[in-house]
Design an enzyme around this catalytic site. Structure first.
Site, PDB file in Angstrom:
ATOM      1  N   GLY A   8      38.802  52.674  48.743  1.00  0.00           N
ATOM      2  CA  GLY A   8      39.492  51.375  48.655  1.00  0.00           C
ATOM      3  C   GLY A   8      40.878  51.457  49.272  1.00  0.00           C
ATOM      4  O   GLY A   8      41.817  50.831  48.781  1.00  0.00           O
ATOM      5  N   ASP A  34      37.015  52.912  52.942  1.00  0.00           N
ATOM      6  CA  ASP A  34      36.886  51.541  52.442  1.00  0.00           C
ATOM      7  C   ASP A  34      35.561  50.987  52.968  1.00  0.00           C
ATOM      8  O   ASP A  34      34.946  51.574  53.868  1.00  0.00           O
ATOM      9  CB  ASP A  34      38.071  50.682  52.941  1.00  0.00           C
ATOM     10  CG  ASP A  34      38.363  49.521  52.014  1.00  0.00           C
ATOM     11  OD1 ASP A  34      39.432  49.519  51.365  1.00  0.00           O
ATOM     12  OD2 ASP A  34      37.511  48.596  51.917  1.00  0.00           O
ATOM     13  N   ARG A  36      35.406  48.264  54.575  1.00  0.00           N
ATOM     14  CA  ARG A  36      35.721  47.661  55.882  1.00  0.00           C
ATOM     15  C   ARG A  36      36.661  48.568  56.656  1.00  0.00           C
ATOM     16  O   ARG A  36      37.449  49.308  56.050  1.00  0.00           O
ATOM     17  CB  ARG A  36      36.418  46.306  55.687  1.00  0.00           C
ATOM     18  CG  ARG A  36      35.433  45.228  55.386  1.00  0.00           C
ATOM     19  CD  ARG A  36      36.028  43.851  55.209  1.00  0.00           C
ATOM     20  NE  ARG A  36      35.139  43.099  54.323  1.00  0.00           N
ATOM     21  CZ  ARG A  36      35.245  43.069  53.000  1.00  0.00           C
ATOM     22  NH1 ARG A  36      36.228  43.708  52.400  1.00  0.00           N
ATOM     23  NH2 ARG A  36      34.392  42.387  52.266  1.00  0.00           N
ATOM     24  N   TYR A 139      36.013  41.102  34.190  1.00  0.00           N
ATOM     25  CA  TYR A 139      36.806  42.238  34.666  1.00  0.00           C
ATOM     26  C   TYR A 139      37.298  43.090  33.483  1.00  0.00           C
ATOM     27  O   TYR A 139      37.176  44.317  33.482  1.00  0.00           O
ATOM     28  CB  TYR A 139      37.986  41.673  35.457  1.00  0.00           C
ATOM     29  CG  TYR A 139      38.999  42.660  35.944  1.00  0.00           C
ATOM     30  CD1 TYR A 139      38.680  43.613  36.908  1.00  0.00           C
ATOM     31  CD2 TYR A 139      40.321  42.612  35.477  1.00  0.00           C
ATOM     32  CE1 TYR A 139      39.645  44.491  37.386  1.00  0.00           C
ATOM     33  CE2 TYR A 139      41.284  43.478  35.953  1.00  0.00           C
ATOM     34  CZ  TYR A 139      40.942  44.415  36.909  1.00  0.00           C
ATOM     35  OH  TYR A 139      41.901  45.280  37.377  1.00  0.00           O
ATOM     36  N   ILE A 169      50.494  43.962  39.845  1.00  0.00           N
ATOM     37  CA  ILE A 169      51.273  44.792  40.768  1.00  0.00           C
ATOM     38  C   ILE A 169      51.842  43.916  41.892  1.00  0.00           C
ATOM     39  O   ILE A 169      51.108  43.152  42.530  1.00  0.00           O
ATOM     40  CB  ILE A 169      50.401  45.922  41.378  1.00  0.00           C
ATOM     41  CG1 ILE A 169      49.705  46.736  40.274  1.00  0.00           C
ATOM     42  CG2 ILE A 169      51.240  46.813  42.286  1.00  0.00           C
ATOM     43  CD1 ILE A 169      50.608  47.536  39.385  1.00  0.00           C
TER      44      ILE A 169
HETATM   45  C1  AKB Z   1      44.366  41.024  37.931  1.00  0.00           C
HETATM   46  O1  AKB Z   1      45.165  40.090  37.859  1.00  0.00           O
HETATM   47  O2  AKB Z   1      43.140  40.904  37.835  1.00  0.00           O
HETATM   48  C2  AKB Z   1      44.910  42.420  38.112  1.00  0.00           C
HETATM   49  C3  AKB Z   1      45.094  43.165  36.833  1.00  0.00           C
HETATM   50  C4  AKB Z   1      46.117  42.753  35.873  1.00  0.00           C
HETATM   51  O3  AKB Z   1      44.396  44.111  36.591  1.00  0.00           O
HETATM   52  N1  AKB Z   1      46.152  42.363  38.820  1.00  0.00           N
END
Ligand code: AKB
Length: 322
Positions: A8, A34, A36, A139, A169
């Protein structure tokens, strides 16, 4: 001398991590990979689909890799749009690396977790290392499952995995892609280009954030920490700066006086509201002496300085208006 693989390497964190590791190990071998090709040709780049275990195995063997930084993932906002794909990719890539580490193909893995592992019943202010974890995003669920699996592989198969829970980040080299905290990068580009920004999070939504140099520092530091000193084997809380869109806009206005912001919260607002506002990272400090350096003002100043240079050089790769 050790051989390092970044999976990545074109992504937001991968780009900065690659530059830093190559600078640090100038005689060593830092292989970029990666799904790509990179924008600029790189003789040490390998095109790699990390969901394909045999391809990863071949790269590990060909380059005699010692350490892997696994930076490929589908982030929170994108994962909500394609839950099955996000789950498959986030989990499959991790399992591939855990299994290959178990087989002894390399020695040490960095795998990032996220503040998304926390959920609506987690204490939101100064969220402790150990707290209720009830993530309600695809996620977040994949990151929490990943945390359990890395600890399992360490306990049962002695696989050495290091991990931190990244906050949002902020960086100028590469745009983030598909996260809930992305507004905190977009705002800088819009401020410089148009002097105004429409935030997809509400004015008072406070989230934990971190400037990229601090995130890279934490990543490399935990990989270099003495294994005996690490008392946490899922993932360490790390804290940086916590602010709201309104506060970030005010900090930008110090340097761009006419800058204006308005707010049109969308589906990402609910995700943000399920996450902590600030993080307690005392365990990371205690175990491997980590502490962030950038505060809100020094981050804003550095972001604007670097982005201005980038715009002036005409080399900004990302166009906000696309
Ligand atoms: C997101 O916003 O999904 C990421 C995280 C906080 O893991 N930046």
């Amino acid at each position: 001398m050790k051989n390092i693989l970044i999976i990545g390497s074109n992504g937001q964190i991968g780009t900065d991590l690659l530059a830093k590791l190559r600078q640090k190990f100038n005689n060593g071998q830092v292989i970029a990979s990666d799904i790509r090709n990179p924008k600029n040709p790189d003789p040490k780049f390998v095109l790699l689909d990390a969901t394909d275990r045999e391809s990863v195995r071949n790269v590990l063997k060909d380059y005699q890799i010692d350490e892997v930084y696994l930076m490929a993932a589908i982030l929170s906002a994108n994962a909500e749009k394609m839950p099955n794909k996000a789950w498959d990719i986030n989990m499959q890539v991790l399992f591939n690396l855990l299994e290959l580490a178990k087989e002894g193909l390399f020695k040490k893995l960095f795998w990032p977790s996220s503040i998304a592992v926390f959920g609506p019943h987690t204490p939101r202010i100064n969220t402790p290392q150990y707290a209720v974890m009830d993530p309600n995003t695809v996620y977040g669920i994949s990151k929490l499952a990943g945390e359990r699996w890395i600890e399992y592989y360490r306990e049962h198969f002695n696989v050495d995995v290091r991990s931190v829970r990244y906050p949002g980040i902020i960086s100028w080299k590469t745009m983030p892609g598909g996260g809930t905290t992305d507004y905190a990068v977009e705002i800088f580009h819009e401020a410089l280009k148009h002097g105004r920004y429409t935030s997809f999070l509400a004015a008072n939504t406070r989230l934990p954030m971190m400037y990229m140099p601090d995130a890279i520092d934490a990543t490399i530091k935990i990989m270099e920490a003495d294994q005996e000193r690490l008392s946490i084997h899922n993932s360490y809380n790390i804290a940086g700066i916590s602010f709201t869109p309104e506060e970030l806009a005010a900090a930008i206005r110090q340097y761009i006086p006419g800058f204006t912001i308005d707010y049109q919260p969308d589906f990402r607002q609910a995700i943000a509201e399920s996450w902590p506002e600030s993080i307690d990272d005392r365990m990371a400090f205690k175990d491997w002496h980590w502490h962030h350096k950038y505060d809100l003002d020094s981050m804003v100043k550095d972001m604007l300085k670097n982005l201005e240079k980038k715009y002036q050089a005409g080399s900004l790769l990302y166009q906000m208006d696309l």
